[in-house]
Design a protein around this motif. Structure first.
Motif, PDB file in Angstrom:
ATOM      1  N   ASP A 217      -2.585   2.511   6.010  1.00  0.00           N
ATOM      2  CA  ASP A 217      -2.979   3.578   5.084  1.00  0.00           C
ATOM      3  C   ASP A 217      -2.613   4.947   5.651  1.00  0.00           C
ATOM      4  O   ASP A 217      -2.234   5.854   4.900  1.00  0.00           O
ATOM      5  CB  ASP A 217      -4.484   3.521   4.812  1.00  0.00           C
TER       6      ASP A 217
ATOM      7  N   PRO B 136       0.815  -1.229   0.000  1.00  0.00           N
ATOM      8  CA  PRO B 136       0.000   0.000   0.000  1.00  0.00           C
ATOM      9  C   PRO B 136       0.844   1.272   0.000  1.00  0.00           C
ATOM     10  O   PRO B 136       0.470   2.275  -0.609  1.00  0.00           O
ATOM     11  CB  PRO B 136      -0.817  -0.126   1.295  1.00  0.00           C
ATOM     12  N   VAL B 137       1.986   1.242   0.674  1.00  0.00           N
ATOM     13  CA  VAL B 137       2.874   2.400   0.696  1.00  0.00           C
ATOM     14  C   VAL B 137       3.496   2.606  -0.683  1.00  0.00           C
ATOM     15  O   VAL B 137       3.480   3.718  -1.238  1.00  0.00           O
ATOM     16  CB  VAL B 137       3.980   2.223   1.757  1.00  0.00           C
TER      17      VAL B 137
ATOM     18  N   ARG C 187       0.891   3.822  -3.297  1.00  0.00           N
ATOM     19  CA  ARG C 187       0.483   5.214  -3.141  1.00  0.00           C
ATOM     20  C   ARG C 187       1.578   6.158  -3.626  1.00  0.00           C
ATOM     21  O   ARG C 187       1.298   7.184  -4.247  1.00  0.00           O
ATOM     22  CB  ARG C 187       0.122   5.502  -1.682  1.00  0.00           C
TER      23      ARG C 187
ATOM     24  N   ALA D 171       1.047   5.340   5.080  1.00  0.00           N
ATOM     25  CA  ALA D 171       1.303   5.614   3.668  1.00  0.00           C
ATOM     26  C   ALA D 171       1.019   7.073   3.333  1.00  0.00           C
ATOM     27  O   ALA D 171       1.794   7.710   2.606  1.00  0.00           O
ATOM     28  CB  ALA D 171       0.446   4.693   2.795  1.00  0.00           C
ATOM     29  N   GLN D 172      -0.058   7.620   3.878  1.00  0.00           N
ATOM     30  CA  GLN D 172      -0.395   9.010   3.574  1.00  0.00           C
ATOM     31  C   GLN D 172       0.585   9.975   4.226  1.00  0.00           C
ATOM     32  O   GLN D 172       0.996  10.970   3.620  1.00  0.00           O
ATOM     33  CB  GLN D 172      -1.814   9.329   4.021  1.00  0.00           C
TER      34      GLN D 172
ATOM     35  N   GLY E 286      -6.760   0.007   8.448  1.00  0.00           N
ATOM     36  CA  GLY E 286      -6.602   1.419   8.131  1.00  0.00           C
ATOM     37  C   GLY E 286      -5.327   2.067   8.628  1.00  0.00           C
ATOM     38  O   GLY E 286      -4.987   3.169   8.181  1.00  0.00           O
ATOM     39  N   THR E 287      -4.607   1.418   9.538  1.00  0.00           N
ATOM     40  CA  THR E 287      -3.446   2.095  10.135  1.00  0.00           C
ATOM     41  C   THR E 287      -2.271   2.203   9.164  1.00  0.00           C
ATOM     42  O   THR E 287      -1.559   3.210   9.161  1.00  0.00           O
ATOM     43  CB  THR E 287      -2.995   1.393  11.430  1.00  0.00           C
TER      44      THR E 287
END
Length: 210
Positions: free
Chosen positions: A192, A45-46, A49, A195-196, A189-190
């Protein structure tokens, strides 16, 4: 358009996976040191993104599979940093001149800081996730790259170690504690959130103004 390539590294390291992005604004190397392919899967996911934002990525493992005992690396942070430094020197010409950032976890985060201290102008941004940044205590004051420390609220020992290390950094810096997360950020969700946070940090420090 994404182009995936394997970059051979010096023995005993496995190849690193480079993902080129058309018109890339920078390169982010995601560094780990546990000899476990599961880490790469968890970090997808990282990586995705970052790629969607226009950054090339390098997925880099600093240990061979048979070097890991699933507890801690058999090499100290300085030895891991030498491997990291050698791997960065092997980047192909197509990405070698891109602004470079590093994202690292656990013991690899200490190696990242040693590497940054030796490359004061070569690394534009650093992000540590649950990093053992205390293992690089002797060089914290020498790091000049903007550094973000991300830790899990449910990992109090690492939070404390990171806060102490944070106070010794003399570069642009920030520390973020992610609620409801434990060490590996496996809670929904953590990762994510991580990643943000990383994306925002790299976008600020790697991408050109505007």
């Amino acid at each position: 358009m994404l182009e995936h390539t394997l970059i051979p590294l010096r023995h005993p390291l496995p190849p690193a996976e480079l993902c080129r992005v058309g018109g890339a604004e920078g390169l982010v190397a995601c560094v780990h040191a546990d000899g476990n392919t599961g880490t790469s899967r968890r970090l997808q996911p990282v990586l995705q993104r970052l790629q969607a934002r226009g950054f090339a990525t390098l997925d880099l493992e600093l240990l061979a599979p048979d070097e890991s005992d699933n507890a801690q690396p058999p090499l100290d942070a300085q030895a891991l940093a030498r491997r990291l430094d050698q791997a960065l020197d092997l980047l192909p010409a197509s990405v070698k001149d891109l602004p470079l950032g590093l994202f690292a976890s656990d013991h690899a985060a200490a190696a990242m800081l040693y590497c940054a201290a030796c490359r004061p102008h070569g690394l534009r941004a650093l992000v540590s996730r649950s990093g053992r940044v205390d293992l690089a205590s002797e060089v914290l004051g020498d790091v000049r790259s903007p550094t973000l420390l991300v830790v899990a609220a449910g990992d109090p020992e690492i939070v404390d170690l990171n806060r102490r290390a944070f106070s010794r950094l003399r570069c642009e810096k920030r520390i973020d504690v992610v609620p409801r997360a434990t060490h590996h950020f496996l809670e929904a969700g953590t990762l994510d959130v991580v990643a943000q946070l990383a994306l925002d940090w790299f976008a600020t420090h790697l991408a050109p103004p505007g």
